[in-house]
Design an enzyme around this catalytic site. Sequence first.
Site, PDB file in Angstrom:
ATOM      1  N   HIS A  46      19.957 -28.201  -6.050  1.00  0.00           N
ATOM      2  CA  HIS A  46      19.895 -27.190  -4.991  1.00  0.00           C
ATOM      3  C   HIS A  46      21.318 -26.752  -4.656  1.00  0.00           C
ATOM      4  O   HIS A  46      21.621 -25.557  -4.595  1.00  0.00           O
ATOM      5  CB  HIS A  46      19.191 -27.768  -3.777  1.00  0.00           C
ATOM      6  CG  HIS A  46      19.091 -26.822  -2.628  1.00  0.00           C
ATOM      7  ND1 HIS A  46      18.226 -25.753  -2.629  1.00  0.00           N
ATOM      8  CD2 HIS A  46      19.754 -26.778  -1.440  1.00  0.00           C
ATOM      9  CE1 HIS A  46      18.353 -25.093  -1.487  1.00  0.00           C
ATOM     10  NE2 HIS A  46      19.279 -25.697  -0.751  1.00  0.00           N
ATOM     11  N   HIS A  96      13.442 -29.402   5.933  1.00  0.00           N
ATOM     12  CA  HIS A  96      12.653 -28.284   6.458  1.00  0.00           C
ATOM     13  C   HIS A  96      11.174 -28.657   6.509  1.00  0.00           C
ATOM     14  O   HIS A  96      10.717 -29.504   5.739  1.00  0.00           O
ATOM     15  CB  HIS A  96      12.778 -27.047   5.565  1.00  0.00           C
ATOM     16  CG  HIS A  96      14.135 -26.452   5.490  1.00  0.00           C
ATOM     17  ND1 HIS A  96      14.554 -25.404   6.295  1.00  0.00           N
ATOM     18  CD2 HIS A  96      15.186 -26.736   4.677  1.00  0.00           C
ATOM     19  CE1 HIS A  96      15.792 -25.074   5.984  1.00  0.00           C
ATOM     20  NE2 HIS A  96      16.201 -25.869   5.004  1.00  0.00           N
ATOM     21  N   ASP A 154      22.807 -23.871   7.086  1.00  0.00           N
ATOM     22  CA  ASP A 154      21.715 -24.357   7.930  1.00  0.00           C
ATOM     23  C   ASP A 154      21.570 -25.877   7.874  1.00  0.00           C
ATOM     24  O   ASP A 154      20.579 -26.437   8.354  1.00  0.00           O
ATOM     25  CB  ASP A 154      20.389 -23.675   7.579  1.00  0.00           C
ATOM     26  CG  ASP A 154      19.923 -23.932   6.160  1.00  0.00           C
ATOM     27  OD1 ASP A 154      20.778 -24.210   5.285  1.00  0.00           O
ATOM     28  OD2 ASP A 154      18.703 -23.867   5.907  1.00  0.00           O
ATOM     29  N   HIS A 155      22.587 -26.551   7.324  1.00  0.00           N
ATOM     30  CA  HIS A 155      22.644 -28.017   7.330  1.00  0.00           C
ATOM     31  C   HIS A 155      23.998 -28.517   7.828  1.00  0.00           C
ATOM     32  O   HIS A 155      24.056 -29.437   8.626  1.00  0.00           O
ATOM     33  CB  HIS A 155      22.327 -28.569   5.936  1.00  0.00           C
ATOM     34  CG  HIS A 155      20.921 -28.309   5.528  1.00  0.00           C
ATOM     35  ND1 HIS A 155      19.913 -29.227   5.686  1.00  0.00           N
ATOM     36  CD2 HIS A 155      20.339 -27.198   5.011  1.00  0.00           C
ATOM     37  CE1 HIS A 155      18.763 -28.702   5.274  1.00  0.00           C
ATOM     38  NE2 HIS A 155      19.001 -27.468   4.869  1.00  0.00           N
ATOM     39  N   HIS A 158      25.181 -26.165   2.741  1.00  0.00           N
ATOM     40  CA  HIS A 158      24.618 -24.911   3.240  1.00  0.00           C
ATOM     41  C   HIS A 158      24.712 -24.820   4.758  1.00  0.00           C
ATOM     42  O   HIS A 158      24.615 -25.822   5.461  1.00  0.00           O
ATOM     43  CB  HIS A 158      23.169 -24.757   2.792  1.00  0.00           C
ATOM     44  CG  HIS A 158      23.037 -24.304   1.365  1.00  0.00           C
ATOM     45  ND1 HIS A 158      21.859 -24.370   0.667  1.00  0.00           N
ATOM     46  CD2 HIS A 158      23.953 -23.776   0.509  1.00  0.00           C
ATOM     47  CE1 HIS A 158      22.051 -23.910  -0.566  1.00  0.00           C
ATOM     48  NE2 HIS A 158      23.308 -23.544  -0.677  1.00  0.00           N
ATOM     49  N   HIS A 166      24.043 -31.550   2.475  1.00  0.00           N
ATOM     50  CA  HIS A 166      24.697 -30.596   1.569  1.00  0.00           C
ATOM     51  C   HIS A 166      25.375 -29.527   2.409  1.00  0.00           C
ATOM     52  O   HIS A 166      25.244 -29.504   3.632  1.00  0.00           O
ATOM     53  CB  HIS A 166      23.712 -29.992   0.560  1.00  0.00           C
ATOM     54  CG  HIS A 166      22.594 -29.200   1.150  1.00  0.00           C
ATOM     55  ND1 HIS A 166      21.590 -29.776   1.899  1.00  0.00           N
ATOM     56  CD2 HIS A 166      22.302 -27.862   1.101  1.00  0.00           C
ATOM     57  CE1 HIS A 166      20.730 -28.842   2.272  1.00  0.00           C
ATOM     58  NE2 HIS A 166      21.137 -27.682   1.808  1.00  0.00           N
ATOM     59  N   ASP A 193      17.504 -30.564   1.172  1.00  0.00           N
ATOM     60  CA  ASP A 193      16.717 -29.538   0.485  1.00  0.00           C
ATOM     61  C   ASP A 193      16.448 -29.913  -0.969  1.00  0.00           C
ATOM     62  O   ASP A 193      16.170 -29.038  -1.794  1.00  0.00           O
ATOM     63  CB  ASP A 193      17.434 -28.194   0.552  1.00  0.00           C
ATOM     64  CG  ASP A 193      17.368 -27.569   1.934  1.00  0.00           C
ATOM     65  OD1 ASP A 193      16.812 -28.202   2.855  1.00  0.00           O
ATOM     66  OD2 ASP A 193      17.891 -26.447   2.101  1.00  0.00           O
TER      67      ASP A 193
END
Length: 254
Positions: A115, A175, A65-66, A63, A61, A136
Amino acid sequence: MHIQSIPMWEGSGNNYAYLVTDDKTKDSVIIDPAHPPEVLPVLDEKTSSGAINLTHIINTHHHHDHAGGNSEMLKHYPLPIIGGRDCSFVNEVPPHKDNFNIGSIKVTALHTPCHTQDSICYFMEDGDQRAVFTGDTLFIGGCGRFFEGNAKEMHRALNEVLASLPDDTKVYPGHEYTKGNVKFAKKVDPEGEAVRKLEEFTQKEKETQGKFTIGDEKKHNVFMRVNDAVIQKSVGETEPVEVMRALRQMKDNM
C-alpha cells in the site's frame, strides 16, 4: 491490554485511531492519531485523570489520513514517534520483526510494503491476548490498494507475514470498510458461508474492528484465499500472485 477505538472522519474516511494501554503499568500509545480534534479530547481526559501514561505516538504508514496529525499532536504531547520511514516527524523506524514494549505488552513490528513502501503492522501480545494493528494493509474482509507496490508484495504481506500470526489474533484495521469488502467478496464467492456470516454481522453492527481474527480473515477475506479453488475459478487464475493481482484489479474497477 486495553484497546480503545477512536473513530475519525466518520461518514467520509471512516478512519480509526487506537489507544492501547497496558493494564498493569498504565503505559499507553496512540496509533495513527490523524485527526487531532477527534483524538485529543480522549487523550486529554485519560491523561489528566491519571488513567494512562502516554509514552509514544505510533504510525502504520505515511499517508496523511494516518500520520498527518503528527505535527499537531506533538504540540500537545511531545513524544517519540514510532513509524515507517516516510512518516512525518518519525523518530524510530523499527526493523522488520523488531520487538519493543508498551509496559508489559510485547510489540513486534512487521514490515508489509505494498500500500506504501513504509507500511508497518504492529502485532501485540499480553498474556493470552493478541492483536494486530494493520493500517491500510489488511482490512476486515479486504486489503489496501497497491499504491506503492505490487501483487507479489501484498501476497507476501497478507499470506506470508500476517497469515503466520496465531489464528486468534484480533485484527484492528485503519478504516471501517467492511460493508464494501463484503459486497466485493460476494461477487467472487457468492455461495461462501464465511462471507455470508460476515455480511450478517455488518447488517447488525456498524463497527467491525477487533471483532474478527486472523483465523476469520483466512476464511472470509478473498485476498487471503488465493490458494482456494473457488477464488481461483472466479478470477481465472491459479498462481497465487496472479490471483492477488486479478482480485485487486476487479475490486478497483467495482
